[in-house]
Design a protein around this motif. Structure first.
Motif, short mmCIF file in Angstrom:
data_model
loop_
_atom_site.label_atom_id
_atom_site.label_comp_id
_atom_site.label_asym_id
_atom_site.label_seq_id
_atom_site.Cartn_x
_atom_site.Cartn_y
_atom_site.Cartn_z
N GLU A 116 0.82 -1.20 0.00
CA GLU A 116 0.00 0.00 0.00
C GLU A 116 0.86 1.26 0.00
O GLU A 116 0.48 2.30 -0.53
N ALA A 117 2.01 1.10 0.58
CA ALA A 117 2.86 2.27 0.74
C ALA A 117 3.41 2.78 -0.58
O ALA A 117 4.06 3.82 -0.63
N LYS A 118 3.16 2.02 -1.59
CA LYS A 118 3.61 2.48 -2.89
C LYS A 118 2.98 3.83 -3.22
O LYS A 118 3.58 4.69 -3.86
N GLY A 119 1.71 3.96 -2.76
CA GLY A 119 1.13 5.29 -2.82
C GLY A 119 1.81 6.12 -1.73
O GLY A 119 1.84 5.70 -0.60
N SER A 120 2.38 7.21 -2.07
CA SER A 120 3.26 7.91 -1.15
C SER A 120 2.55 8.37 0.12
O SER A 120 3.16 8.52 1.16
N LYS A 177 0.79 6.81 2.00
CA LYS A 177 0.62 5.78 3.01
C LYS A 177 1.93 5.37 3.67
O LYS A 177 2.03 4.32 4.30
N LYS A 178 2.92 6.19 3.54
CA LYS A 178 4.20 5.88 4.19
C LYS A 178 4.06 5.84 5.70
O LYS A 178 4.76 5.09 6.37
N MET A 179 3.12 6.61 6.19
CA MET A 179 2.88 6.63 7.63
C MET A 179 2.54 5.24 8.17
O MET A 179 2.93 4.86 9.28
N MET A 180 1.83 4.47 7.33
CA MET A 180 1.42 3.13 7.73
C MET A 180 2.63 2.28 8.11
O MET A 180 2.60 1.54 9.09
N ILE A 181 3.66 2.38 7.30
CA ILE A 181 4.87 1.58 7.57
C ILE A 181 5.40 1.93 8.95
O ILE A 181 5.71 1.05 9.76
N VAL A 182 5.46 3.21 9.21
CA VAL A 182 5.98 3.65 10.50
C VAL A 182 5.14 3.06 11.63
O VAL A 182 5.67 2.51 12.60
N VAL A 183 3.82 3.13 11.44
CA VAL A 183 2.93 2.62 12.49
C VAL A 183 3.13 1.11 12.66
O VAL A 183 3.27 0.61 13.77
N VAL A 184 3.14 0.39 11.54
CA VAL A 184 3.28 -1.07 11.63
C VAL A 184 4.62 -1.46 12.22
O VAL A 184 4.68 -2.34 13.09
N ILE A 185 5.66 -0.79 11.78
CA ILE A 185 6.99 -1.12 12.33
C ILE A 185 7.01 -0.79 13.82
O ILE A 185 7.55 -1.55 14.63
N GLY A 186 6.38 0.31 14.16
CA GLY A 186 6.27 0.67 15.58
C GLY A 186 5.60 -0.44 16.37
O GLY A 186 6.08 -0.85 17.42
N CYS A 187 4.49 -0.92 15.81
CA CYS A 187 3.75 -2.02 16.45
C CYS A 187 4.63 -3.24 16.60
O CYS A 187 4.66 -3.89 17.65
N MET A 188 5.35 -3.55 15.53
CA MET A 188 6.22 -4.73 15.55
C MET A 188 7.24 -4.63 16.66
O MET A 188 7.49 -5.58 17.40
#
Ligand code: ZN
Length: 154
Positions: free
Chosen positions: A127-131, A133-144
């Motif tokens: 999804e992050a391919k759409g620019s 949604k980069k925030m999502m990565i941060v959130v998910v990595i944060g969760c991880m």
């Protein structure tokens, strides 16, 4: 009818059919058991269990139930002790089994969580391919990282 003398009886056990463990409830003949006081010289006043019919007819050297009360009670206690040991073994076995099940469930849950995180990361990446949604990565990595820390601590 000549009764045989009881003088030599004493600790001679029951000659009855099959040994009864513990306190006899009923004679093999179906008669109720009665408790009586021995009047023999060798065991004066010693209590004993006797087949009701045999006691009434004053039978001697017959096959009806005869058992000393003290011996019957000792029997009963021994049987209870054995039962207790068996129960303890059973409890220990159940405890080990439930621990094993718990371990398996824990492992399964851990695997599921790992799989879920992996899937979410993949989703997020695609999804992050759409620019936007980069925030999502941060959130998910944060969760991880959070989950990782929780797992490490736990
Ligand atoms: Zn009997």
């Amino acid at each position: 009818m000549s009764n045989m003398s009881m003088s030599s009886s004493g600790s001679t056990g029951p000659r009855g059919r099959g040994r009864i463990v513990g306190v006899p409830k009923r004679c093999w003949c179906g008669e109720e058991i009665v408790a009586l006081n021995s009047k023999s010289d060798s065991n004066p006043c010693r209590r004993y269990y006797r087949c009701g019919v045999a006691a009434k007819l004053r039978l001697r050297n017959d096959e009806h139930t005869f058992k000393w009360v003290d011996e019957a009670l000792l029997n009963e206690i021994d049987a209870l002790k054995e039962k207790n040991v068996e129960l303890e073994k059973e409890v220990t076995k159940l405890k080990t089994e439930s621990l094993e099940i718990e371990k398996i469930v824990c492992e399964k849950v851990e695997m599921m969580i790992e799989k879920e995180i992996f899937e979410k990361v993949e989703d997020a990446l695609s999804e992050a391919k759409g620019s936007t949604k980069k925030m999502m990565i941060v959130v998910v990595i944060g969760c991880m990282i959070m989950i990782g820390i929780i797992k490490l601590v736990g």
